[in-house]
Design a protein around this motif. Structure first.
Motif, PDB file in Angstrom:
ATOM      1  N   PRO A 184       0.787  -1.241   0.000  1.00 49.20           N
ATOM      2  CA  PRO A 184       0.000   0.000   0.000  1.00 49.20           C
ATOM      3  C   PRO A 184       0.814   1.284   0.000  1.00 49.20           C
ATOM      4  O   PRO A 184       0.266   2.349  -0.315  1.00 49.20           O
ATOM      5  CB  PRO A 184      -0.823  -0.120   1.294  1.00 49.20           C
ATOM      6  CG  PRO A 184      -0.854  -1.582   1.606  1.00 49.20           C
ATOM      7  CD  PRO A 184       0.454  -2.115   1.144  1.00 49.20           C
ATOM      8  N   ALA A 185       2.114   1.200   0.322  1.00 46.20           N
ATOM      9  CA  ALA A 185       2.924   2.421   0.386  1.00 46.20           C
ATOM     10  C   ALA A 185       3.607   2.754  -0.937  1.00 46.20           C
ATOM     11  O   ALA A 185       4.205   3.824  -1.059  1.00 46.20           O
ATOM     12  CB  ALA A 185       3.982   2.292   1.489  1.00 46.20           C
ATOM     13  N   VAL A 186       3.528   1.878  -1.928  1.00 47.35           N
ATOM     14  CA  VAL A 186       4.265   2.121  -3.177  1.00 47.35           C
ATOM     15  C   VAL A 186       3.453   2.955  -4.156  1.00 47.35           C
ATOM     16  O   VAL A 186       2.224   3.016  -4.090  1.00 47.35           O
ATOM     17  CB  VAL A 186       4.672   0.797  -3.871  1.00 47.35           C
ATOM     18  CG1 VAL A 186       5.450  -0.103  -2.944  1.00 47.35           C
ATOM     19  CG2 VAL A 186       3.463   0.088  -4.465  1.00 47.35           C
ATOM     20  N   THR A 187       4.182   3.589  -5.068  1.00 45.51           N
ATOM     21  CA  THR A 187       3.566   4.168  -6.259  1.00 45.51           C
ATOM     22  C   THR A 187       4.179   3.443  -7.455  1.00 45.51           C
ATOM     23  O   THR A 187       5.373   3.100  -7.445  1.00 45.51           O
ATOM     24  CB  THR A 187       3.839   5.675  -6.379  1.00 45.51           C
ATOM     25  OG1 THR A 187       5.260   5.908  -6.400  1.00 45.51           O
ATOM     26  CG2 THR A 187       3.210   6.420  -5.215  1.00 45.51           C
ATOM     27  N   VAL A 188       3.370   3.185  -8.463  1.00 49.11           N
ATOM     28  CA  VAL A 188       3.825   2.408  -9.614  1.00 49.11           C
ATOM     29  C   VAL A 188       3.515   3.174 -10.888  1.00 49.11           C
ATOM     30  O   VAL A 188       2.409   3.701 -11.059  1.00 49.11           O
ATOM     31  CB  VAL A 188       3.143   1.026  -9.672  1.00 49.11           C
ATOM     32  CG1 VAL A 188       3.740   0.190 -10.808  1.00 49.11           C
ATOM     33  CG2 VAL A 188       3.265   0.289  -8.347  1.00 49.11           C
ATOM     34  N   ARG A 189       4.499   3.221 -11.764  1.00 49.40           N
ATOM     35  CA  ARG A 189       4.285   3.773 -13.109  1.00 49.40           C
ATOM     36  C   ARG A 189       4.501   2.656 -14.118  1.00 49.40           C
ATOM     37  O   ARG A 189       5.579   2.077 -14.196  1.00 49.40           O
ATOM     38  CB  ARG A 189       5.265   4.919 -13.389  1.00 49.40           C
ATOM     39  CG  ARG A 189       5.089   5.532 -14.784  1.00 49.40           C
ATOM     40  CD  ARG A 189       6.187   6.527 -15.080  1.00 49.40           C
ATOM     41  NE  ARG A 189       6.036   7.117 -16.417  1.00 49.40           N
ATOM     42  CZ  ARG A 189       6.978   7.834 -17.034  1.00 49.40           C
ATOM     43  NH1 ARG A 189       8.136   8.064 -16.418  1.00 49.40           N
ATOM     44  NH2 ARG A 189       6.759   8.327 -18.241  1.00 49.40           N
ATOM     45  N   GLY A 190       3.461   2.337 -14.870  1.00 45.97           N
ATOM     46  CA  GLY A 190       3.569   1.331 -15.916  1.00 45.97           C
ATOM     47  C   GLY A 190       3.802   1.984 -17.258  1.00 45.97           C
ATOM     48  O   GLY A 190       3.186   2.998 -17.581  1.00 45.97           O
ATOM     49  N   VAL A 191       4.687   1.388 -18.063  1.00 48.43           N
ATOM     50  CA  VAL A 191       5.040   1.944 -19.366  1.00 48.43           C
ATOM     51  C   VAL A 191       4.938   0.852 -20.422  1.00 48.43           C
ATOM     52  O   VAL A 191       5.423  -0.270 -20.218  1.00 48.43           O
ATOM     53  CB  VAL A 191       6.469   2.528 -19.350  1.00 48.43           C
ATOM     54  CG1 VAL A 191       6.920   2.889 -20.755  1.00 48.43           C
ATOM     55  CG2 VAL A 191       6.538   3.739 -18.435  1.00 48.43           C
ATOM     56  N   ASP A 192       4.319   1.182 -21.547  1.00 50.43           N
ATOM     57  CA  ASP A 192       4.232   0.236 -22.655  1.00 50.43           C
ATOM     58  C   ASP A 192       4.078   1.016 -23.953  1.00 50.43           C
ATOM     59  O   ASP A 192       3.550   2.128 -23.957  1.00 50.43           O
ATOM     60  CB  ASP A 192       3.040  -0.712 -22.459  1.00 50.43           C
ATOM     61  CG  ASP A 192       3.190  -2.007 -23.247  1.00 50.43           C
ATOM     62  OD1 ASP A 192       3.547  -3.029 -22.636  1.00 50.43           O
ATOM     63  OD2 ASP A 192       2.963  -2.001 -24.470  1.00 50.43           O
ATOM     64  N   LEU A 193       4.528   0.414 -25.049  1.00 51.80           N
ATOM     65  CA  LEU A 193       4.412   1.061 -26.354  1.00 51.80           C
ATOM     66  C   LEU A 193       3.017   0.942 -26.957  1.00 51.80           C
ATOM     67  O   LEU A 193       2.658   1.696 -27.843  1.00 51.80           O
ATOM     68  CB  LEU A 193       5.414   0.438 -27.336  1.00 51.80           C
ATOM     69  CG  LEU A 193       6.842   0.967 -27.329  1.00 51.80           C
ATOM     70  CD1 LEU A 193       7.705   0.119 -28.259  1.00 51.80           C
ATOM     71  CD2 LEU A 193       6.885   2.427 -27.763  1.00 51.80           C
ATOM     72  N   ASP A 194       2.222  -0.026 -26.486  1.00 50.85           N
ATOM     73  CA  ASP A 194       0.932  -0.307 -27.099  1.00 50.85           C
ATOM     74  C   ASP A 194      -0.183   0.520 -26.460  1.00 50.85           C
ATOM     75  O   ASP A 194      -0.494   0.351 -25.282  1.00 50.85           O
ATOM     76  CB  ASP A 194       0.612  -1.804 -26.965  1.00 50.85           C
ATOM     77  CG  ASP A 194      -0.656  -2.175 -27.695  1.00 50.85           C
ATOM     78  OD1 ASP A 194      -0.705  -2.015 -28.928  1.00 50.85           O
ATOM     79  OD2 ASP A 194      -1.620  -2.593 -27.020  1.00 50.85           O
ATOM     80  N   GLU A 195      -0.787   1.403 -27.239  1.00 53.39           N
ATOM     81  CA  GLU A 195      -1.810   2.309 -26.713  1.00 53.39           C
ATOM     82  C   GLU A 195      -3.039   1.557 -26.218  1.00 53.39           C
ATOM     83  O   GLU A 195      -3.620   1.918 -25.183  1.00 53.39           O
ATOM     84  CB  GLU A 195      -2.209   3.323 -27.787  1.00 53.39           C
ATOM     85  CG  GLU A 195      -1.103   4.304 -28.162  1.00 53.39           C
ATOM     86  CD  GLU A 195      -1.575   5.357 -29.148  1.00 53.39           C
ATOM     87  OE1 GLU A 195      -2.799   5.443 -29.380  1.00 53.39           O
ATOM     88  OE2 GLU A 195      -0.725   6.098 -29.675  1.00 53.39           O
ATOM     89  N   ASP A 196      -3.452   0.525 -26.939  1.00 52.02           N
ATOM     90  CA  ASP A 196      -4.637  -0.223 -26.518  1.00 52.02           C
ATOM     91  C   ASP A 196      -4.404  -0.920 -25.179  1.00 52.02           C
ATOM     92  O   ASP A 196      -5.298  -0.973 -24.327  1.00 52.02           O
ATOM     93  CB  ASP A 196      -5.014  -1.256 -27.583  1.00 52.02           C
ATOM     94  CG  ASP A 196      -5.562  -0.598 -28.849  1.00 52.02           C
ATOM     95  OD1 ASP A 196      -6.074   0.535 -28.754  1.00 52.02           O
ATOM     96  OD2 ASP A 196      -5.477  -1.210 -29.924  1.00 52.02           O
ATOM     97  N   SER A 197      -3.207  -1.459 -24.987  1.00 56.44           N
ATOM     98  CA  SER A 197      -2.896  -2.104 -23.703  1.00 56.44           C
ATOM     99  C   SER A 197      -2.925  -1.096 -22.571  1.00 56.44           C
ATOM    100  O   SER A 197      -3.439  -1.381 -21.477  1.00 56.44           O
ATOM    101  CB  SER A 197      -1.517  -2.771 -23.765  1.00 56.44           C
ATOM    102  OG  SER A 197      -1.518  -3.853 -24.674  1.00 56.44           O
ATOM    103  N   ILE A 198      -2.385   0.088 -22.798  1.00 56.56           N
ATOM    104  CA  ILE A 198      -2.371   1.118 -21.760  1.00 56.56           C
ATOM    105  C   ILE A 198      -3.795   1.561 -21.416  1.00 56.56           C
ATOM    106  O   ILE A 198      -4.124   1.807 -20.246  1.00 56.56           O
ATOM    107  CB  ILE A 198      -1.514   2.317 -22.193  1.00 56.56           C
ATOM    108  CG1 ILE A 198      -0.030   1.924 -22.203  1.00 56.56           C
ATOM    109  CG2 ILE A 198      -1.738   3.515 -21.287  1.00 56.56           C
ATOM    110  CD1 ILE A 198       0.538   1.546 -20.847  1.00 56.56           C
ATOM    111  N   ALA A 199      -4.661   1.646 -22.406  1.00 55.80           N
ATOM    112  CA  ALA A 199      -6.052   2.015 -22.140  1.00 55.80           C
ATOM    113  C   ALA A 199      -6.714   0.986 -21.226  1.00 55.80           C
ATOM    114  O   ALA A 199      -7.430   1.342 -20.278  1.00 55.80           O
ATOM    115  CB  ALA A 199      -6.825   2.142 -23.448  1.00 55.80           C
ATOM    116  N   VAL A 200      -6.472  -0.296 -21.497  1.00 60.31           N
ATOM    117  CA  VAL A 200      -7.016  -1.340 -20.632  1.00 60.31           C
ATOM    118  C   VAL A 200      -6.395  -1.253 -19.242  1.00 60.31           C
ATOM    119  O   VAL A 200      -7.088  -1.398 -18.231  1.00 60.31           O
ATOM    120  CB  VAL A 200      -6.775  -2.735 -21.248  1.00 60.31           C
ATOM    121  CG1 VAL A 200      -7.189  -3.832 -20.270  1.00 60.31           C
ATOM    122  CG2 VAL A 200      -7.524  -2.884 -22.561  1.00 60.31           C
TER     123      VAL A 200
END
Length: 340
Positions: A184-200
């Motif tokens: 619960p104390a973490v912050t996460v940034r996810g990165v991906d090249l695929d726009e559709d995956s990021i939207a999901v």
């Protein structure tokens, strides 16, 4: 039995399995298994419940019973709900049918790519994209934060104290969300090249109630900026067109004492034929998806699915990591690495 006869039988069995996977995808896409969750239905009842044609309903029900996915009275067979319906559950394997349909749809494009040397963009593998997420999600939900990350005490301690995490090649975000839910104390940034995956991924984080601590960005992993205590790469490094560049950039993003945690394919350290069943699966997937998708990126190199441990460790050393190591974490599909 002669060698030719044995090979012929093997191909016949593979054909049966492939066709049955396509019928499973029909059941998934049309909600037929879901309609049967509460008990058996006649063809007419299934047709009405799922909004499909009565005659097709009868043929599908009989075929599914013949294949033992259903009982003879057209109820879900024992275990079928856990395997085919419970996405995220520890036994879910419905993604197999998405994989099969996805690679079949794009096989003509792959054949053309073999002739031209070009690639097939990842964005065109829609079913496969969902299949990857569906296959990996149970592992993220049930193993990532209970077995894999706790196997490295300094990583576990860092996460419990409130780390900034960068999840490279995050896909549909299930790994990012799993870490946020467990720590619960973490912050996460996810990165991906695929726009559709990021939207999901954004919708997955919102549904899990962690969108305030988990963000997602469409970006190239080789050019991300920031400062992070932990960087994770789950089954994505082999698909990156410049893996050494990605690892070098990741090293530069680490805060003092930080590290990189990588999971990628568990394959033999050198080419061996015949190979085991898992490596056979990964090689086939490489031919049909990973290599064509990476070739479409104008890569520095296109590794394909088969990322052997010596290769990954060599990339890490070239990227400037002084003590990359293979971790002793058991898994049938993935091998794990700590890069420092």
């Amino acid at each position: 039995m002669t060698t030719a006869e044995a090979l012929g039988e093997r191909l016949f069995g593979a054909l049966t399995g492939a066709l049955e996977l396509f019928t499973v995808e029909i059941g998934r896409e049309l909600g037929l298994y879901a309609a049967l969750r509460d008990g058996p239905l006649t063809p007419s009842e299934l047709a009405k419940a799922a909004g499909i044609d009565d005659r097709y309903a009868r043929e599908w029900l009989e075929q599914q019973a013949a294949a033992s996915f259903l009982t003879p009275d057209f109820a879900l067979a024992p275990g079928a709900a856990e395997v085919l319906l419970d996405e995220g559950g520890p036994f879910y394997a419905g993604a197999a049918s998405q994989f099969a349909v996805g690679v079949a749809l794009l096989t003509p494009r792959v054949i053309a790519a073999f002739r031209s040397g070009e690639g097939v963009p990842y964005s065109e593998y829609a079913h496969v994209r969902h299949g990857i997420a569906g296959f990996n999600r149970p592992m993220f939900d049930h193993l990532l934060t209970t077995a894999w990350l706790p196997a490295v005490p300094e990583i576990e301690a860092r996460l419990r104290s409130g780390a900034r995490v960068l999840d490279l090649g995050c896909g549909m975000g299930y790994s990012s969300v799993a870490m946020a839910l467990a720590y619960p104390a973490v912050t996460v940034r996810g990165v991906d090249l695929d726009e559709d995956s990021i939207a999901v991924a954004r919708s997955v984080a919102a549904a899990a109630g962690v969108a305030d601590r988990v963000s997602f960005t469409v970006a190239d992993a080789a050019s991300v900026t920031g400062s992070y205590h932990l960087i994770t790469i789950f089954e994505a490094l082999h698909d990156m067109g410049d893996p050494v560049g990605v690892l070098g950039n990741a090293r530069g993003l680490l805060s003092p004492g930080g590290g990189v945690f990588v999971a990628d394919e568990r394959v033999a350290d050198e080419f061996t034929a015949p190979a085991g069943e898992v490596e056979r699966l990964q090689y086939a997937f490489s031919v049909l998806h990973c290599l064509p998708a990476t070739r479409a990126e104008n890569p520095v190199l296109a590794n394909g699915t088969i990322l052997r441990a010596p290769t990954l460790l060599a990339w890490a050393a070239e990227a400037g990591f002084r003590s990359p190591a293979v971790l002793d974490i058991a898994n049938d599909f993935w091998r794990f690495y700590q890069l420092q």
